[in-house]
Write a protein that holds these residues in place. Structure first.
Motif, PDB file in Angstrom:
ATOM      1  N   LEU A  69      29.928  44.710  44.289  1.00 13.95           N
ATOM      2  CA  LEU A  69      28.753  43.880  44.490  1.00 13.95           C
ATOM      3  C   LEU A  69      28.394  43.825  45.957  1.00 13.95           C
ATOM      4  O   LEU A  69      29.251  43.936  46.830  1.00 13.95           O
ATOM      5  CB  LEU A  69      29.030  42.471  43.970  1.00 13.95           C
ATOM      6  CG  LEU A  69      29.276  42.327  42.468  1.00 13.95           C
ATOM      7  CD1 LEU A  69      29.781  40.931  42.168  1.00 13.95           C
ATOM      8  CD2 LEU A  69      28.008  42.601  41.689  1.00 13.95           C
ATOM      9  N   SER A  70      27.142  43.603  46.221  1.00  9.90           N
ATOM     10  CA  SER A  70      26.708  43.428  47.593  1.00  9.90           C
ATOM     11  C   SER A  70      27.137  42.045  48.082  1.00  9.90           C
ATOM     12  O   SER A  70      27.000  41.050  47.361  1.00  9.90           O
ATOM     13  CB  SER A  70      25.186  43.557  47.686  1.00  9.90           C
ATOM     14  OG  SER A  70      24.743  43.147  48.960  1.00  9.90           O
ATOM     15  N   SER A  73      24.659  39.316  47.548  1.00 11.21           N
ATOM     16  CA  SER A  73      24.198  38.948  46.215  1.00 11.21           C
ATOM     17  C   SER A  73      24.689  37.557  45.837  1.00 11.21           C
ATOM     18  O   SER A  73      25.699  37.065  46.335  1.00 11.21           O
ATOM     19  CB  SER A  73      24.687  39.967  45.185  1.00 11.21           C
ATOM     20  OG  SER A  73      26.097  39.898  45.053  1.00 11.21           O
ATOM     21  N   ASP A 684      22.093  42.701  35.068  1.00  7.43           N
ATOM     22  CA  ASP A 684      21.454  42.942  36.359  1.00  7.43           C
ATOM     23  C   ASP A 684      20.103  42.251  36.446  1.00  7.43           C
ATOM     24  O   ASP A 684      19.739  41.681  37.484  1.00  7.43           O
ATOM     25  CB  ASP A 684      21.288  44.441  36.603  1.00  7.43           C
ATOM     26  CG  ASP A 684      22.637  45.132  36.763  1.00  7.43           C
ATOM     27  OD1 ASP A 684      23.626  44.426  37.030  1.00  7.43           O
ATOM     28  OD2 ASP A 684      22.679  46.367  36.616  1.00  7.43           O
ATOM     29  N   GLU A 687      20.585  38.611  36.805  1.00  5.73           N
ATOM     30  CA  GLU A 687      21.062  38.277  38.151  1.00  5.73           C
ATOM     31  C   GLU A 687      19.889  38.203  39.123  1.00  5.73           C
ATOM     32  O   GLU A 687      19.854  37.366  40.013  1.00  5.73           O
ATOM     33  CB  GLU A 687      22.076  39.331  38.606  1.00  5.73           C
ATOM     34  CG  GLU A 687      22.592  39.144  40.011  1.00  5.73           C
ATOM     35  CD  GLU A 687      23.353  37.847  40.147  1.00  5.73           C
ATOM     36  OE1 GLU A 687      23.416  37.318  41.274  1.00  5.73           O
ATOM     37  OE2 GLU A 687      23.859  37.343  39.141  1.00  5.73           O
TER      38      GLU A 687
END
Length: 693
Positions: A69-70, A73, A684, A687
């Motif tokens: 994950l970034s 995020s 996604d 999110e």
């Protein structure tokens, strides 16, 4: 003919030489590879070691890991990011009021002998320093009985130096007390003759006890011996006028008590190897010790021979008054009351429900997981990358911290047969007609496999005495827990399975959480309400691996709230038994500007115990700036992604496989079927949208 025979012999001799040379070269090559592998384990490049010599160490399953994950995020911040509200809290254990420098020479000496486990030793050392300061006495380096009584450790280490760095300890406390390594010669002889006064100190004694009972004796005899065998020897919460002594405890625990160099180096290597993939990791301490399970009556959670072992221990505690109550306790009621450790399987389910993926790196700490690897099998099934110190180190790296130890072999002394048996055997040889039945074999000394199934349980009410090898292992546990302690303090997330020891007091996990609260308060440390978790697990008892959306959202909300509410509970419960488990606000300060409205608003939402901290001095740097939306990080789980709701424990299928998972609704299976790819796309999208399903 002779020429042919001679030629064949020459060929054979040449083949022998060729074979011999090949064997020598092979041996040299193998030896060189071992040397290279060993050399690489002592370098500062752990990643190279994993790439080149994977045969010597465990390698995690990072090749099949999901995309990272970034850090920016929302999901990453929820799983791994700091608790923003606690970024105001900074470590500040320096003196703040008048604090006299200790007298360099004094005629009062305090000698302390400490018995117990890792957390008891650490707490007792901090208390001993405070007592020496309180009585204006010189402290002799404490003696750790757990190591000196083992008789099996290396002769190069002695007591305190087996675990901690003596020079660092003395230098760090030079402005607080005078510390010496040994007693003066004039007092050594008196100690050997046991002529110096000794006090067997109970747990949590008040300053009044030392000022009115110990100090007069100390003045008369110039030396006093304190025997501490029950954990901390000074009460956790001191009067307000002794607040500087609380900060002294923090300086001892978090600055002066530094592990010896070999232990620090190995712990640093393990941390490098855990962080080599560039991903965060969780440290999990099960807290499942035999003493804790016996103290709280959790024997029936095992339903095997371990239940008998726990009951044996509980009976021993009842006879000595350590625990009160009945031998038989309803373990299920204790579990629902939150008095028993959470099982590894329960921890695994809770963490997956919170959002941690199957390939999350999890480091298991603790010197003992009672019940053995059998209790960890479900946890390994839920998370693939589960490691500990043994899987991240080589045998010679561990042997290095032990030092040069002699090989120990327990020899059972065989007693000679009695005269009566000899008489019977002689009479058997000369009496009666043959054939006759053979005489009974001679009695063999009983031996039990302590590391296995504990054979004595079915034959004796008393445990066998510890062998020398077992005593050595107990000493090694101090080093193992020291390594685990450093790893847990530095972990991105810490998860305690239980925070009480076999005497009902804060344990290893509590010390770790206290250290993390002091050093980096914003780092995630889950403080579960075990009573609530037990209720959640009861709700899915019949369908543990098929959970619905409502249940997962409730668990996430509870875990997020525990980051704040758990601190309030610890300030009331843990701190009253162990100051080091909750060293705020005495050892911390708040860093924010008084004219910053957002800072004031956020700080007002902190637990009351933290809000009482003083403001940080100006030399500590710039104030913490709260960004918009950061204050809602703990409560935004309802708007968070639902990643993994449909397949909570399934691994992502590669290569476009058609692996499908069933959605359970209201605890019943038979919902809509969805492929992993479709589910990932939905996760996604949600999110990004931040919406609910």
């Amino acid at each position: 003919m002779k020429g042919d025979v001679g030629g064949k012999m020459v060929i054979k001799s040449k083949l022998k030489w060729v074979g011999l040379v090949g064997l020598v070269l092979s041996a040299l090559s193998l030896f060189t590879h071992f040397l290279l592998a060993r050399y690489s384990s002592y370098t500062d490049e752990p990643l190279t070691e994993y790439q080149a010599f994977t045969i010597f160490s465990w390698r995690p399953i990072f090749e099949n890991a999901a995309a990272d994950l970034s850090p920016n995020s929302k999901l990453y911040r929820r799983l791994w990011g700091p608790v923003r509200r606690f970024e105001y809290l900074q470590p500040h254990a320096k003196t703040r009021e008048h604090y006299a420098v200790p007298v360099s020479e004094t005629d009062r000496f305090i000698f302390v002998r400490i018995r117990g486990g890792f957390h008891e030793i650490r707490s007792s050392i901090c208390d001993a320093v405070v007592i020496a300061r309180l009585l204006n006495a010189t402290l002799v380096i404490p003696e750790i009985q757990s190591t000196t009584s083992s008789k099996g450790i290396s002769a190069q280490f002695k007591s305190f130096a087996y675990l901690y760095n003596e020079d660092q300890f003395m230098a760090a406390l030079s402005n607080d007390i005078t510390v010496v390594k040994t007693l003066p010669k004039s007092l050594k002889g008196a100690r050997r003759k046991k002529e110096i006064p000794s006090f067997k100190v109970a747990n949590s004694q008040s300053p009044y006890y030392y000022l009115h009972h110990v100090l007069p004796v100390l003045k008369r005899h110039s030396v006093v011996e304190l025997v501490v065998s029950d954990g901390g020897c000074l009460q956790a919460i001191l009067p307000p006028d002794l607040e500087e002594y609380q900060r002294l405890r923090c300086r001892v625990a978090f600055h002066a008590l530094s592990f010896r160099q070999e232990v620090q180096e190995l712990a640093t290597k393990i941390l490098h190897r855990l962080r080599a993939p560039g991903r965060p990791f969780i440290a999990y301490d099960p807290g499942m010790t035999r003493d804790a399970l016996a103290y709280y009556g959790c024997a029936e959670l095992f339903q095997d021979v371990h239940t008998e072992l726990i009951q044996h221990r509980r009976l021993w505690m009842l006879k000595r008054g350590i625990v009160k109550g009945n031998l038989t306790v309803d373990s299920n009621a204790q579990r629902l009351n939150g008095s028993c450790p959470l099982m590894p399987e329960e921890i695994g389910i809770i963490l997956r429900a919170y959002g941690y993926s199957w390939d999350t790196i999890i480091y298991i700490s603790g010197g003992e997981v009672f019940g053995g690897q059998k209790k960890l099998i479900p946890f390994h099934a839920i998370f693939e990358n589960v490691v500990d110190r043994t899987s991240l180190t080589t045998p010679w790296e561990l042997n290095k911290i032990y030092g040069r130890e002699a090989n120990l072999v327990d020899k059972y002394i065989k007693t000679p047969p009695s005269a009566e048996k000899e008489t019977k055997y002689e009479s058997w040889k000369t009496s009666g007609q043959r054939p006759r039945p053979l005489p009974p074999p001679p009695a063999r000394p009983k031996s039990y496999n302590i590391e296995g199934w504990w054979g004595w349980v079915a034959e004796s009410d008393n445990e066998p005495e510890s062998t020398v090898i077992e005593l050595r292992t107990n000493a090694h546990k101090l080093l193992w827990e020291a390594i685990d302690y450093m790893v847990c303090v530095e972990a991105d997330v810490f998860v305690p399975g239980f925070d009480r020891d076999g005497k009902g007091r804060p344990s290893f996990a509590s010390l770790v959480m206290g250290h993390r609260l002091y050093q980096s308060a914003s780092a995630k440390s889950f403080r579960f309400d075990r009573k609530e978790i037990a209720k959640y697990m009861e709700d899915i008892n019949d369908h543990m691996y098929e959970v619905n959306h409502t249940w997962i959202k409730s668990v996430r909300r509870h875990l997020s709230k525990s980051l704040l509410d758990g601190l309030t509970q610890d300030s009331k419960v843990s701190k009253s038994s162990s100051f080091l488990s909750f060293p705020v606000p005495e050892c911390s300060c708040l860093r924010f500007e008084s004219n910053n409205s957002s800072s004031r608003a956020s700080s007002s939402q902190l637990p009351a115990a933290i809000k009482a901290a003083h403001g940080c001095p100006s030399w500590m740097g710039k104030d913490v700036i709260l960004h918009p939306g950061d204050e809602d990080d703990v409560e935004d789980d309802d708007n968070d992604d639902d990643s993994g709701l449909f397949s909570l424990f399934a691994r992502p299928s590669g290569g476009g496989s058609s692996n499908r998972n069933t959605v359970s609704s209201g605890g019943r299976s038979g919902g809509e079927m969805m492929s992993s790819k479709e589910e990932t796309q939905m996760d996604d999208q949600e999110e990004m949208d931040g919406g609910d399903r």
